[in-house]
Design an enzyme around this catalytic site. Structure first.
Site, PDB file in Angstrom:
ATOM      1  N   HIS A  72       0.972  -1.197   0.095  1.00  0.00           N
ATOM      2  CA  HIS A  72      -0.002  -0.033   0.112  1.00  0.00           C
ATOM      3  C   HIS A  72       0.743   1.302   0.087  1.00  0.00           C
ATOM      4  O   HIS A  72       1.812   1.265   0.756  1.00  0.00           O
ATOM      5  CB  HIS A  72      -0.943   0.001   1.232  1.00  0.00           C
ATOM      6  N   TYR A 201      -8.522   4.709   8.702  1.00  0.00           N
ATOM      7  CA  TYR A 201      -8.772   4.934   9.910  1.00  0.00           C
ATOM      8  C   TYR A 201      -9.586   6.128  10.250  1.00  0.00           C
ATOM      9  O   TYR A 201      -9.656   7.177   9.539  1.00  0.00           O
ATOM     10  CB  TYR A 201      -7.434   5.671  10.735  1.00  0.00           C
ATOM     11  N   PRO A 292      -2.553  -0.542  19.474  1.00  0.00           N
ATOM     12  CA  PRO A 292      -2.278  -0.881  17.979  1.00  0.00           C
ATOM     13  C   PRO A 292      -2.502   0.094  16.896  1.00  0.00           C
ATOM     14  O   PRO A 292      -2.161  -0.216  15.761  1.00  0.00           O
ATOM     15  CB  PRO A 292      -3.223  -2.225  17.417  1.00  0.00           C
ATOM     16  N   LYS A 296       2.650  -0.891  15.155  1.00  0.00           N
ATOM     17  CA  LYS A 296       3.973  -0.580  15.308  1.00  0.00           C
ATOM     18  C   LYS A 296       4.544  -1.918  16.114  1.00  0.00           C
ATOM     19  O   LYS A 296       5.811  -2.173  16.089  1.00  0.00           O
ATOM     20  CB  LYS A 296       4.355   0.499  16.313  1.00  0.00           C
ATOM     21  N   TYR A 384       4.585   6.528  10.061  1.00  0.00           N
ATOM     22  CA  TYR A 384       3.888   5.120   9.988  1.00  0.00           C
ATOM     23  C   TYR A 384       4.697   4.077   9.164  1.00  0.00           C
ATOM     24  O   TYR A 384       4.664   2.908   9.441  1.00  0.00           O
ATOM     25  CB  TYR A 384       2.640   5.625   9.040  1.00  0.00           C
TER      26      TYR A 384
HETATM   27  P1  FAD Z   1       4.244 -12.461  21.110  1.00  0.00           P
HETATM   28  O1  FAD Z   1       3.540 -12.237  19.598  1.00  0.00           O
HETATM   29  O2  FAD Z   1       3.276 -12.004  22.282  1.00  0.00           O
HETATM   30  O3  FAD Z   1       4.713 -13.885  21.446  1.00  0.00           O
HETATM   31  C1  FAD Z   1       5.401 -14.197  22.715  1.00  0.00           C
HETATM   32  C2  FAD Z   1       5.251 -15.605  22.453  1.00  0.00           C
HETATM   33  O4  FAD Z   1       5.792 -16.191  23.652  1.00  0.00           O
HETATM   34  C3  FAD Z   1       3.870 -16.299  22.393  1.00  0.00           C
HETATM   35  O5  FAD Z   1       3.954 -17.309  21.429  1.00  0.00           O
HETATM   36  C4  FAD Z   1       3.496 -16.785  23.837  1.00  0.00           C
HETATM   37  O6  FAD Z   1       2.827 -17.916  23.569  1.00  0.00           O
HETATM   38  C5  FAD Z   1       5.074 -17.234  24.239  1.00  0.00           C
HETATM   39  N1  FAD Z   1       5.150 -17.319  25.786  1.00  0.00           N
HETATM   40  C6  FAD Z   1       4.800 -16.467  26.624  1.00  0.00           C
HETATM   41  N2  FAD Z   1       4.897 -17.111  27.899  1.00  0.00           N
HETATM   42  C7  FAD Z   1       5.855 -18.078  27.886  1.00  0.00           C
HETATM   43  C8  FAD Z   1       6.346 -18.904  28.487  1.00  0.00           C
HETATM   44  N3  FAD Z   1       6.287 -18.765  29.912  1.00  0.00           N
HETATM   45  N4  FAD Z   1       7.256 -19.901  27.978  1.00  0.00           N
HETATM   46  C9  FAD Z   1       7.430 -19.867  26.869  1.00  0.00           C
HETATM   47  N5  FAD Z   1       6.810 -19.328  25.753  1.00  0.00           N
HETATM   48  C10 FAD Z   1       5.840 -18.066  26.398  1.00  0.00           C
HETATM   49  N6  FAD Z   1       1.937  -4.916  15.069  1.00  0.00           N
HETATM   50  C11 FAD Z   1       2.472  -4.501  14.033  1.00  0.00           C
HETATM   51  O7  FAD Z   1       3.822  -4.170  14.039  1.00  0.00           O
HETATM   52  N7  FAD Z   1       1.574  -4.069  12.919  1.00  0.00           N
HETATM   53  C12 FAD Z   1       0.265  -4.013  13.246  1.00  0.00           C
HETATM   54  O8  FAD Z   1      -0.628  -3.938  12.214  1.00  0.00           O
HETATM   55  C13 FAD Z   1      -0.294  -4.660  14.323  1.00  0.00           C
HETATM   56  N8  FAD Z   1      -1.786  -4.865  14.795  1.00  0.00           N
HETATM   57  C14 FAD Z   1      -2.187  -5.433  15.709  1.00  0.00           C
HETATM   58  C15 FAD Z   1      -3.440  -5.607  16.104  1.00  0.00           C
HETATM   59  C16 FAD Z   1      -4.027  -6.147  17.084  1.00  0.00           C
HETATM   60  C17 FAD Z   1      -5.211  -6.359  17.464  1.00  0.00           C
HETATM   61  C18 FAD Z   1      -2.912  -6.646  18.247  1.00  0.00           C
HETATM   62  C19 FAD Z   1      -3.419  -7.299  19.342  1.00  0.00           C
HETATM   63  C20 FAD Z   1      -1.473  -6.213  17.991  1.00  0.00           C
HETATM   64  C21 FAD Z   1      -1.210  -5.994  16.779  1.00  0.00           C
HETATM   65  N9  FAD Z   1       0.349  -5.763  16.550  1.00  0.00           N
HETATM   66  C22 FAD Z   1       0.517  -4.970  15.312  1.00  0.00           C
HETATM   67  C23 FAD Z   1       1.457  -5.957  17.611  1.00  0.00           C
HETATM   68  C24 FAD Z   1       1.769  -7.438  17.287  1.00  0.00           C
HETATM   69  O9  FAD Z   1       0.857  -8.306  17.209  1.00  0.00           O
HETATM   70  C25 FAD Z   1       2.758  -7.463  18.378  1.00  0.00           C
HETATM   71  O10 FAD Z   1       3.610  -6.564  18.879  1.00  0.00           O
HETATM   72  C26 FAD Z   1       3.740  -8.838  18.325  1.00  0.00           C
HETATM   73  O11 FAD Z   1       2.995 -10.227  18.342  1.00  0.00           O
HETATM   74  C27 FAD Z   1       4.852  -8.949  19.318  1.00  0.00           C
HETATM   75  O12 FAD Z   1       5.570 -10.263  18.970  1.00  0.00           O
HETATM   76  P2  FAD Z   1       6.490 -10.864  19.990  1.00  0.00           P
HETATM   77  O13 FAD Z   1       7.160 -11.953  19.420  1.00  0.00           O
HETATM   78  O14 FAD Z   1       7.390  -9.924  20.960  1.00  0.00           O
HETATM   79  O15 FAD Z   1       5.493 -11.456  21.285  1.00  0.00           O
HETATM   80  C1  DHB Z   2      -4.016  -3.746  11.191  1.00  0.00           C
HETATM   81  C2  DHB Z   2      -3.893  -3.617  12.516  1.00  0.00           C
HETATM   82  C3  DHB Z   2      -3.367  -2.374  13.024  1.00  0.00           C
HETATM   83  O1  DHB Z   2      -2.908  -2.339  14.344  1.00  0.00           O
HETATM   84  C4  DHB Z   2      -3.494  -1.451  12.364  1.00  0.00           C
HETATM   85  O2  DHB Z   2      -3.008  -0.154  12.828  1.00  0.00           O
HETATM   86  C5  DHB Z   2      -3.584  -1.428  10.855  1.00  0.00           C
HETATM   87  C6  DHB Z   2      -3.777  -2.771  10.395  1.00  0.00           C
HETATM   88  C7  DHB Z   2      -4.301  -4.916  10.573  1.00  0.00           C
HETATM   89  O3  DHB Z   2      -4.597  -6.014  11.552  1.00  0.00           O
HETATM   90  O4  DHB Z   2      -4.649  -5.102   9.337  1.00  0.00           O
END
Ligand code: FAD
Ligand code: DHB
Length: 400
Positions: A72, A201, A292, A296, A384
């Protein structure tokens, strides 16, 4: 068990780290609390910065993303019954965003891990960290009722916001900041036609809405709700009625369809300043979370991992701990900027029930300014698409 880097958590952070280390000839063991189907099936993020796309390509897991992702060049902001396009590509000298679901990134990373001949230990419980302030840190965990121990040189805590890793840093040393928001996001996946070629948005009198996409027939949309609300109070009809109202435009109708999944997530801003302690390094959501709105979270996990993997590679090559010692300092500069941006986007786009009419007008005027001033649009666009990692203490402005 013995390895060089023990990784707790097979989210994007843990899996990207394992792959980057593997490419440098550094061994790792990953343990994960959930089963493989869960991590590969949980719907979360969608928007990847160019930095993240480049990193996934660099580590050899980008082929499917480049084939199936959507690229995009802009986003749209909607308020006061009008839409305004922010030309991300034009305003940032050619950068764009990629919409490719987080669980697909996970599937690609898990496959890459298994292709290296190394395992992921799923379904672990009772994970605990030991001797992290020595050169021989250990991770203990249970699997199928048996206790295991991993002896390693370093531990990477990539276990998300609720994981145990950062609690291994003594309370007296751990410095952290937490900010909670009144609203949560109700997210849906729906079998419907794509609403718009780019993300929308919307700041509406009834509240925030975001229209995103997955494929031409599967869409991801969000509305802000009270975080304490129960998803059971949200029938499909009620969700569609809010989405229609909050994104309504004369002469345009939001395509709707059956809802396949729905859930409510809390919004919080959190920063752990003590990102390392002894031989323990914390990365991704375990060290920081953002609301979210700025898309980021996963992107910040990617930049933490790039810094951490660079530091570990330098250590194993030359014995130098220079980058590892500066891990938190380098990472936090980008983290705080993303925290600021996510907080700003959230405040600008969400209705605040405590706002008086003056503050509501200031909010709408800010949106008007951002959409009509080059400086305003550029500020939004460059944040962004993602700011660079500042390895040295240099300005963000390039002077030639
Ligand atoms: P996590 O994805 O939380 O992974 C951590 C892992 O550790 C999990 O698999 C968990 O099960 C495991 N774990 C936990 N405890 C233990 C334990 N005791 N022992 C072993 N394993 C364990 N980010 C973006 O960049 N762009 C977006 O568009 C965006 N949109 C989002 C929309 C929503 C609705 C949400 C909820 C989040 C969004 N995010 C977005 C954020 C993104 O999903 C997270 O920042 C990302 O998942 C972080 O990755 P991580 O590996 O740090 O943590
Ligand atoms: C999506 C999630 C976000 O948090 C955002 O800012 C834009 C898009 C998505 O899940 O597509």
């Amino acid at each position: 068990m013995r390895t060089q880097v023990g990784i707790i958590g097979a989210g994007p952070a843990g899996l990207m780290l394992a792959q980057l280390l593997h490419l440098q000839g550094i061994d790792s063991i990953i343990i994960e609390r959930k089963p493989r189907e869960d991590i590969e099936g949980t719907v979360k993020a969608g928007v990847l910065e160019q930095f993240t796309v480049d990193l996934l390509n660099e580590i050899g897991v980008g082929d499917r993303m480049m084939r199936e992702g959507h690229f995009h060049d802009g986003i749209e902001l909607q308020f006061s019954g009008k839409r305004h396009r922010i030309d991300l590509r034009g305003l940032t000298g050619g950068q764009r965003i990629t919409v490719y679901p987080q669980h697909e990134v996970i599937i690609d990373l898990v496959n890459a891990r298994f292709n290296t001949g190394r395992d992921i230990i799923f379904n672990v419980s009772e994970v605990s960290l030991h001797d992290v302030d020595t050169k021989e840190p250990k991770i203990r965990f249970k699997q199928n009722g048996e206790t295991h121990e991993i002896q390693c040189d370093f531990i990477a805590g990539c276990d998300g916001f609720h994981g145990p890793s950062r609690l291994a840093i003594p309370d007296s040393i751990r410095k952290e900041h937490l900010h909670l928001y009144a609203h949560g996001w109700l997210g849906i996946l729906t079998d419907a036609k794509q609403a718009n070629p780019e993300l929308i948005y919307s700041n509406h009198d009834r509240g925030f809405a975001l229209l995103s996409t997955r494929t031409s027939t599967l869409q991801r949309h969000y509305i802000s709700v009270d975080y304490h609300d129960d998803i059971a109070n949200w029938s499909d009809d009620r969700i569609w009625s809010e989405l229609h109202a909050r994104t309504a435009m004369d002469g345009w109708t939001l395509p709707d369809g059956p809802i396949n999944s729905k859930n409510i997530v809390q919004m919080r801003s959190y920063v752990l300043e003590t990102m390392n302690y002894g031989r323990l390094f914390i990365a991704g959501d375990a060290a920081h979370t953002v609301p979210p709105t700025g898309a980021k979270g996963l992107n910040l996990a990617a930049s933490d991992i790039k810094i951490l993997a660079t530091g570990l590679a330098e250590f194993y090559k030359s014995g130098s701990e220079d980058i590892l010692d500066r891990y938190a300092e380098i990472a936090l500069r980008r983290i705080w900027k993303a925290e600021r941006f996510s907080y700003w986007m959230t405040s600008m786009l969400h209705r605040n029930p405590n706002h008086d009419s003056f503050e509501r007008n200031i909010q709408l005027t800010e949106l008007d300014y951002v959409c009509t001033s080059v400086a305003g649009s550029k500020t939004l666009a460059e944040n962004y698409v993602g700011l660079p990692i500042q390895w040295e203490n240099k300005s963000l402005i390039e002077t030639k």
